[in-house]
Design an enzyme around this catalytic site. Structure first.
Site, mmCIF file in Angstrom:
data_model
loop_
_atom_site.group_PDB
_atom_site.id
_atom_site.type_symbol
_atom_site.label_atom_id
_atom_site.label_comp_id
_atom_site.label_asym_id
_atom_site.label_seq_id
_atom_site.Cartn_x
_atom_site.Cartn_y
_atom_site.Cartn_z
ATOM 1 C CG HIS D 203 -1.888 1.155 1.193
ATOM 2 N ND1 HIS D 203 -3.031 1.141 0.448
ATOM 3 C CD2 HIS D 203 -1.860 2.376 1.788
ATOM 4 C CE1 HIS D 203 -3.675 2.289 0.589
ATOM 5 N NE2 HIS D 203 -2.973 3.052 1.401
ATOM 6 N N GLY D 212 -7.303 3.959 1.523
ATOM 7 C CA GLY D 212 -8.136 4.201 0.347
ATOM 8 C C GLY D 212 -7.360 4.755 -0.830
ATOM 9 C CG LEU D 238 -9.210 -1.741 0.872
ATOM 10 C CD1 LEU D 238 -8.757 -2.847 -0.060
ATOM 11 C CD2 LEU D 238 -10.003 -0.685 0.115
ATOM 12 C CG ASP D 239 -6.019 0.109 2.238
ATOM 13 O OD1 ASP D 239 -5.487 -0.715 1.459
ATOM 14 O OD2 ASP D 239 -6.552 1.150 1.855
ATOM 15 C CB ALA D 240 -7.707 -3.026 8.044
#
Lengths: 295, 295, 295, 295
Positions: D203, D212, D238-240
């Protein structure tokens, strides 16, 4: 018993099969709860290093008994084995040596005052009176020992006397750490030997770059893009002792030698404080001219 | 006219009052819109340096006319003034020199392919055939020049011939950058002179630490806690040219010399790519053995 | 006149052709010797920023006259122009606000004592008495103002009164910097407005990560591999003011939240000291919610 | 037997006294020579983690027999114990997922070509044809799967079909690592579950900042002074997912969002390559939403 109390074991010996099992078995048999453990097997030297931290309240005996019992384990691992057992309930003690540069002193005084460093500061010894007031304001004894410039004849005699006085002032505390916080005097070989493994210096360059005097001015002249600092154990071979910690910061063409001196202080403070903490927490094992640091 | 097109002016001269006013006045009179400007006055040498970036579409003339007019400004600033005017619409050209170590080559090929570096790669010249296939797969010509080991007599003659061939292959492109991407051959003094200010080397240590051969092995032996890389202009004095960029990464006792070699590649790649970009963007001004880098 | 004395000019205005020429021409006509200059043209906002440092002894007039004359230049550059002229011979003044966390206070006291920071420390104001002794040992006045916990009714009234007292103690010094050195109280909107551009806070996270309370515990819970600190101007929107400086250090799975709190102090100290220095040297220009920092 | 061949054991279980002794005793009894060992006892969760590396030629049996015997040890340590035994003589396999952004792909192809990463690259699957040529030039199969934009009705059906095709192409290799090298498609929950612990994403922000879309543009808007990248395991949230590695680089007011995009690529490449290496070397143990990384 205080549940934060720990026994810290360090050991180094020639590597062979079964060392971990021997130590872990010993601790398990006694009910020891290991809360931190580091192991390192050095392929270059064939040497093994470990540091283990055990909850004191998990063992049915005290530190002295642990030492007695662990000595038998260590003996099994060979005659070259060296080891230590320390008890976090017994405060480490420290003496600082300074001249007039105050930034490392201020930093360490602050860290001691806020209990950030696990150490009792017994004394500060200075080559000048300049830093006496701030030391005493922190409730720490300050001793002034005058060091004449190096020279021959009477000056040499006076200098030897000064080092004798320094040694007396330091050794009465039997400190675990003797920190040359920008002391700027070269210790005689005898003191290097007596304080071996306990005397830490902060050198204001990224060693082995720029050994000797005025390293920031050397760095400026060479046009490097990073400057650094090195915390190392003091040995008779100047600026060549085992390195504990180093770090750097970025400089550029706009930084004069004076800017580098000022900016370098930030990295000297940090590198010394980190190296000192690791030393006080028995994280640093020395082998030859290198260190194993169990962070 | 392309609104992204820029004229990049660099200038260095003895410092005095009014230089900025002279240059800025010249540009303002011509309607020049300055989008980036760096100024540096070196108190050590009494020298002044500047880099200015002007929107091409803000000036009523082209790069050649700008050069003609700016020459008059430069002349006013003294006979020691050196200056350049480049046009971002004219692609810079580059030649790479390699041996068998591929990591810097792969990295630069990737950056050229993705247009991350503002440069046209005209050729790669290798001391071995090993890297030919990947270079050609990127659509770039690869030339193999065999360099015998240093020696006397016929070997020396063959080596001189190889350098002549190398020079011919490079000079036909008249490149703005000649990058020794782990070339591992020491350039003869003559080539250092001819390519002065255009030949960039990546040295795999944090200079001036560990000059010469096998720097990672030297670093391992010394027990340092950081390893680094240095991008510098090539001069006849090996590993001693003006430093453009340096960086370091942390290592510890667990890293063998082989680990350092591997991990050092990451920092070599980055340091070379950054230094090369600044060179290609005319951000690096050399004065004596030091650089001014307008980032 | 002292040859180290400088006049520092900052200016920001809508960008257009000829600004540099106008300022440089003005200075050159007066004989001004520019020793440091930063220029930035922001393509996003169309705004221009500059900071220039002139040798005071190169100008035939004093700071007040420079202000008078420079005002005319600034007026020419439009009605939105903002500018300052400061004189390094006039010491900047600072007030610190603290609670009980002492690490930033110790650090700043040390930097003031060694004259590393170009500032006069007029007073320290504490929410507790705890840090009074060390402040007074440095010869600096300490004032204790008790802040009740936030609440309604009488508690709210007492709290407003405390902030009034704080404001009175601060404003009597008309300080150039009001530093919340881990003050841990949220300033009311009115004080944020009055001290706008002069009040600096150190937040113990890498903003915008982990706004609000106990950021290290949030970082621990998320399992991040780096923790940081942020120095920013105080605005009414908590933890959202213009960022002056940030930095991070590496942590790993072995660091507890308590370890992060301890280790984070090193980065808080450094980031605050750097941001504060830049503020005191007039290197920070604020535009909207962002800063231009001429380092 | 190859003296570089290693068996790598990882294990995690509820912490209790005697685990180290149990494992070390088992290995010592079999003559196992431990060359690397990491232990971590997490005070927050009461969980124990270890990674041990044993010389294959020190054991009198092969990896399958080691698994059989070690299973008994693991069973003794409780029903929640999870463990793995891998053999460095069996190459790990990897599949890359890409879109059009090429920098991470170029970097990984280079690292695979130079054998810097201990992995066999079985295939690259792209959402566009753009990167096919360079992949094939490296002798690696490239598959193109077209992903329609998210939507309803037929578009949703087509998208599900594309993910089915992707899954088929990936799963036929049963890879140890599925790397989203700037893949830019959100994996459906089902694939996140199937590939759990094997799918790594890079990311382009220092999570949890700027989750995001367009994180560099968010960073630019906030005016941060550092930008970063995060390598994490892919989860449905998401992204976690659990963070494996993060790093940052310094930016300043002069960097536009486009500059941040370009400069951020350097840190994305490095962070992904480091995280991937640790994953491939079985250095990463996941517990809940956090990782233990034995570096």
């Amino acid at each position: 018993m205080d549940s934060d109390r720990r026994f810290v074991i360090t050991l180094s010996c020639p590597d062979t099969t079964g060392i971990v099992a021997r130590i872990a078995g010993f601790l398990a048999d006694a009910g020891g709860w290991i809360v931190e453990a580091g192991y390192y097997s050095d392929p270059g030297t064939g040497w093994f290093f470990t540091r283990q931290v055990v909850r004191a309240d998990s063992l049915p005996f005290d530190a002295d008994e642990l030492r007695t019992r662990f000595a038998a384990v260590a003996t099994d691992l060979g005659s070259n084995t060296s080891w230590t057992v320390t008890d976090t309930a017994v405060a480490k003690r420290m003496v600082l040596l300074v001249t007039t540069e105050a930034h490392c002193l201020h930093d360490l005084l602050g860290r001691v005052a806020t209990r950030e460093l696990p150490v009792q500061l017994d004394a500060v010894i200075g080559n000048h009176e300049a830093l006496g007031d701030i030391v005493r304001a922190h409730g720490v004894p300050f001793h002034h020992v005058d060091f004449p410039l190096p020279g021959n004849g009477p000056r040499q005699v006076a200098r030897e006397k000064a080092f004798d006085e320094l040694r007396g002032l330091v050794d009465q505390h039997d400190p675990d750490a003797i920190v040359l916080a920008r002391f700027m005097q070269i210790l005689p070989a005898e003191l290097c030997a007596v304080w071996r493994g306990r005397a830490l210096n902060i050198h204001h360059s990224f060693l082995p770059s720029f050994v000797g005097a005025r390293p920031y001015h050397q760095a400026y002249a060479r046009g490097v893009k990073l400057i650094g600092a090195t915390c190392h154990y003091v040995t008779h071979d100047l600026d060549a002792g085992p390195i504990i910690e180093q770090d750097v910061i970025r400089v550029d063409h706009g930084d004069t030698a004076a800017d580098m001196v000022r900016r370098g202080r930030d990295i000297e403070r940090l590198v010394l404080a980190r190296g000192l903490r690791w030393h006080l927490e028995d994280r640093v094992l020395v082998h030859g001219n290198k260190t194993v640091v169990f962070r």
